[in-house]
Design a protein around this motif. Sequence first.
Motif, PDB file in Angstrom:
ATOM      1  N   ASN A 163     -56.451  82.791 -30.302  1.00 10.02           N
ATOM      2  CA  ASN A 163     -57.118  82.779 -31.548  1.00 10.02           C
ATOM      3  C   ASN A 163     -57.901  84.163 -32.148  1.00 10.02           C
ATOM      4  OD1 ASN A 163     -59.481  82.659 -30.469  1.00 10.02           O
ATOM      5  ND2 ASN A 163     -60.140  80.998 -31.796  1.00 10.02           N
ATOM      6  N   SER A 164     -57.725  84.920 -31.210  1.00  6.41           N
ATOM      7  CA  SER A 164     -58.387  86.518 -31.606  1.00  6.41           C
ATOM      8  C   SER A 164     -57.622  87.370 -30.112  1.00  6.41           C
ATOM      9  CB  SER A 164     -59.733  86.644 -31.666  1.00  6.41           C
ATOM     10  OG  SER A 164     -60.269  86.291 -30.266  1.00  6.41           O
ATOM     11  N   ARG A 165     -57.969  88.709 -30.448  1.00 12.68           N
ATOM     12  CA  ARG A 165     -57.762  89.660 -29.213  1.00 12.68           C
ATOM     13  C   ARG A 165     -58.855  89.533 -28.182  1.00 12.68           C
ATOM     14  NH1 ARG A 165     -57.335  93.329 -33.750  1.00 12.68           N
ATOM     15  NH2 ARG A 165     -59.346  94.293 -32.935  1.00 12.68           N
ATOM     16  N   TYR A 166     -59.997  88.898 -28.504  1.00 13.08           N
ATOM     17  CA  TYR A 166     -61.093  88.796 -27.719  1.00 13.08           C
ATOM     18  C   TYR A 166     -60.776  87.487 -26.768  1.00 13.08           C
ATOM     19  CZ  TYR A 166     -65.541  87.181 -25.865  1.00 13.08           C
ATOM     20  OH  TYR A 166     -66.576  86.692 -25.128  1.00 13.08           O
ATOM     21  N   VAL A 167     -59.985  86.568 -27.379  1.00 11.45           N
ATOM     22  CA  VAL A 167     -59.566  85.428 -26.371  1.00 11.45           C
ATOM     23  C   VAL A 167     -58.363  85.712 -25.710  1.00 11.45           C
ATOM     24  CG1 VAL A 167     -58.794  83.077 -26.699  1.00 11.45           C
ATOM     25  CG2 VAL A 167     -60.777  83.520 -28.065  1.00 11.45           C
ATOM     26  N   GLN A 168     -57.466  86.608 -26.179  1.00 15.76           N
ATOM     27  CA  GLN A 168     -56.304  87.045 -25.658  1.00 15.76           C
ATOM     28  C   GLN A 168     -56.888  87.915 -24.326  1.00 15.76           C
ATOM     29  OE1 GLN A 168     -54.228  90.414 -27.304  1.00 15.76           O
ATOM     30  NE2 GLN A 168     -52.458  89.192 -27.065  1.00 15.76           N
ATOM     31  N   ALA A 169     -57.867  88.596 -24.347  1.00 12.52           N
ATOM     32  CA  ALA A 169     -58.093  89.129 -23.261  1.00 12.52           C
ATOM     33  C   ALA A 169     -58.741  88.572 -22.084  1.00 12.52           C
ATOM     34  CB  ALA A 169     -59.282  90.509 -23.429  1.00 12.52           C
ATOM     35  N   ARG A 170     -59.624  87.221 -22.498  1.00 15.56           N
ATOM     36  CA  ARG A 170     -59.983  86.304 -21.674  1.00 15.56           C
ATOM     37  C   ARG A 170     -58.906  85.495 -21.017  1.00 15.56           C
ATOM     38  NH1 ARG A 170     -63.611  83.132 -25.266  1.00 15.56           N
ATOM     39  NH2 ARG A 170     -64.433  82.091 -23.346  1.00 15.56           N
ATOM     40  N   ILE A 171     -58.089  85.108 -21.573  1.00 12.70           N
ATOM     41  CA  ILE A 171     -56.870  84.334 -21.094  1.00 12.70           C
ATOM     42  C   ILE A 171     -56.056  85.300 -20.128  1.00 12.70           C
ATOM     43  CG2 ILE A 171     -54.520  83.674 -21.747  1.00 12.70           C
ATOM     44  CD1 ILE A 171     -55.462  82.833 -24.551  1.00 12.70           C
ATOM     45  N   LYS A 172     -55.947  86.508 -20.466  1.00  8.96           N
ATOM     46  CA  LYS A 172     -55.146  87.474 -19.399  1.00  8.96           C
ATOM     47  C   LYS A 172     -56.065  87.512 -18.209  1.00  8.96           C
ATOM     48  CE  LYS A 172     -52.800  90.713 -17.831  1.00  8.96           C
ATOM     49  NZ  LYS A 172     -51.014  90.301 -17.682  1.00  8.96           N
ATOM     50  N   LYS A 173     -57.352  87.589 -18.210  1.00  9.32           N
ATOM     51  CA  LYS A 173     -58.578  87.885 -17.077  1.00  9.32           C
ATOM     52  C   LYS A 173     -58.531  86.562 -16.379  1.00  9.32           C
ATOM     53  CE  LYS A 173     -63.294  89.035 -16.006  1.00  9.32           C
ATOM     54  NZ  LYS A 173     -62.971  89.998 -15.011  1.00  9.32           N
ATOM     55  N   ILE A 174     -58.565  85.358 -17.039  1.00 10.58           N
ATOM     56  CA  ILE A 174     -58.979  84.138 -16.210  1.00 10.58           C
ATOM     57  C   ILE A 174     -57.631  83.650 -15.924  1.00 10.58           C
ATOM     58  CG2 ILE A 174     -59.875  81.885 -16.653  1.00 10.58           C
ATOM     59  CD1 ILE A 174     -61.965  83.027 -18.646  1.00 10.58           C
ATOM     60  N   TYR A 175     -56.803  83.393 -16.579  1.00 11.82           N
ATOM     61  CA  TYR A 175     -55.567  82.747 -16.274  1.00 11.82           C
ATOM     62  C   TYR A 175     -54.363  83.618 -15.880  1.00 11.82           C
ATOM     63  CZ  TYR A 175     -57.661  78.996 -19.254  1.00 11.82           C
ATOM     64  OH  TYR A 175     -58.623  78.069 -19.519  1.00 11.82           O
ATOM     65  N   ARG A 176     -54.533  84.947 -16.021  1.00 14.05           N
ATOM     66  CA  ARG A 176     -53.318  86.006 -15.667  1.00 14.05           C
ATOM     67  C   ARG A 176     -52.345  85.504 -16.565  1.00 14.05           C
ATOM     68  NH1 ARG A 176     -56.714  89.639 -14.008  1.00 14.05           N
ATOM     69  NH2 ARG A 176     -58.282  88.861 -12.294  1.00 14.05           N
ATOM     70  N   ARG A 177     -52.337  85.194 -17.916  1.00  8.43           N
ATOM     71  CA  ARG A 177     -51.212  84.935 -18.741  1.00  8.43           C
ATOM     72  C   ARG A 177     -51.156  85.597 -19.878  1.00  8.43           C
ATOM     73  NH1 ARG A 177     -49.233  79.684 -17.989  1.00  8.43           N
ATOM     74  NH2 ARG A 177     -47.879  80.584 -19.515  1.00  8.43           N
ATOM     75  N   GLU A 178     -50.193  86.220 -20.311  1.00 16.77           N
ATOM     76  CA  GLU A 178     -49.746  86.599 -21.617  1.00 16.77           C
ATOM     77  C   GLU A 178     -50.169  85.778 -22.863  1.00 16.77           C
ATOM     78  OE1 GLU A 178     -49.773  90.053 -21.677  1.00 16.77           O
ATOM     79  OE2 GLU A 178     -49.402  90.153 -19.352  1.00 16.77           O
ATOM     80  N   SER A 179     -50.393  86.256 -23.926  1.00 22.87           N
ATOM     81  CA  SER A 179     -50.484  85.164 -25.206  1.00 22.87           C
ATOM     82  C   SER A 179     -50.047  86.112 -26.315  1.00 22.87           C
ATOM     83  CB  SER A 179     -51.822  84.767 -24.963  1.00 22.87           C
ATOM     84  OG  SER A 179     -52.942  85.688 -24.989  1.00 22.87           O
ATOM     85  N   GLU A 180     -49.972  85.450 -27.433  1.00 25.41           N
ATOM     86  CA  GLU A 180     -49.672  86.022 -28.729  1.00 25.41           C
ATOM     87  C   GLU A 180     -50.867  85.778 -29.463  1.00 25.41           C
ATOM     88  OE1 GLU A 180     -47.024  87.617 -31.992  1.00 25.41           O
ATOM     89  OE2 GLU A 180     -46.703  87.320 -29.576  1.00 25.41           O
ATOM     90  N   VAL A 181     -51.443  86.606 -30.301  1.00 30.13           N
ATOM     91  CA  VAL A 181     -52.546  86.465 -31.289  1.00 30.13           C
ATOM     92  C   VAL A 181     -52.020  85.858 -32.646  1.00 30.13           C
ATOM     93  CG1 VAL A 181     -54.380  87.386 -32.404  1.00 30.13           C
ATOM     94  CG2 VAL A 181     -54.084  88.288 -30.171  1.00 30.13           C
ATOM     95  N   ILE A 182     -52.733  84.890 -33.069  1.00 34.28           N
ATOM     96  CA  ILE A 182     -52.190  84.171 -34.321  1.00 34.28           C
ATOM     97  C   ILE A 182     -53.981  83.859 -34.774  1.00 34.28           C
ATOM     98  CG2 ILE A 182     -51.318  82.449 -35.829  1.00 34.28           C
ATOM     99  CD1 ILE A 182     -48.955  82.327 -33.978  1.00 34.28           C
TER     100      ILE A 182
END
Length: 368
Positions: A163-182
């Motif tokens: 839901n934001s670039r901030y959450v996108q960075a946390r998804i990457k750090k914690i889950y090691r997964r890519e995501s799309e920001v909407i």
Amino acid sequence: MKVAIVHDFLCQFGGAERVLKVIHEIYPDAPIYTLYFDPAKLPDEWKNWDIRPATLARYLPFKRKFFRHYFPLYPIALEQFDLRDYDLVISSSYLFAKSVITTPYTCHISYCHTPMRQAWDLYIDYKNTYARMPFRTIYSFLFHYMRIFDVISANRVDYFIANSRYVQARIKKIYRRESEVIYPPVNIDDFYISDGIDSYYLCLSRLVPYKRIDLAIKAFNKTGQELVVIGDGPWRGELKKIAKKNIHFVGQVGEEKLKGYLSRCRALIYPSVEDFGLAVLEAQASGRPAIVYQKGGAKEGIVENLTGVVFKEPTPESIIEAVKKVEKLTFDPHKVREHARKFSCERFKTEFAGFVNTKLEEYRKNIP
């Protein structure tokens, strides 16, 4: 195509539930699976939706008051949902919703409001604030295993939306997964610009420690300016103890009163590290600027000096400097509102449905 939606809890109408409402408008025939449903805490129209609470949660004693105390049982409860007949499962997740089990023939897309705060970013804060000895030791062991489960369950998601670039960075750090920001949606037409502005500043938040409403209160204690605090929570008593007479706690208010407060405030104060912060958009939809902390996702919703101001440090003094800056600047309410239109429900629906359709087609190509 058969679609199911999964959401953690339906017992308040907060930011995550406002997003869920718009997702449901895209897929109105989709049932919503949830851990706990309290219709009294949600808009009346939700009573007509196909909402399916977890079977285990139905039989928990005193669940209305103590549902959060059954935290360790909820991962198991979610895994009991039978989602085998669905082509698409959309989880709206800030705790466990993403942990549902799906078959290889079901595409699972998760709209991640945040990775589990209690287990990661705010683990120490929650442990020190809510857990008293000897429960603090139990809390430590419990959330050690919750972190393991949280990472494992992330592997059950085929595609993540942040839901934001901030959450996108946390998804990457914690889950090691890519995501799309909407970015989350705001219904612009629900809000309005007032003819006049009052003298008060506004805080709109649940009253819990990590929201850092204490910083705003200490700042306004020093300036003597009027601050209105909308919201409730377990920290209300502590906050009232430190507040001077210029700080007004009004508790929970109805939607119409809330819109009035937003449209007539000098500015919204948003002092915490937020995943995104829909209230920031709602203030701008009302033509009012927001004062937000530089860390987190809230600053992604403003244009500095045009629709809001960013303060640099988590201190009352930094908030005071931001308030002084707001009072020196001139904010055009119509330009502020126009910026909020970039986060409209129509925009969200187009981006969300487009992402889902693209990823669903991609997923199907890989299934024999």
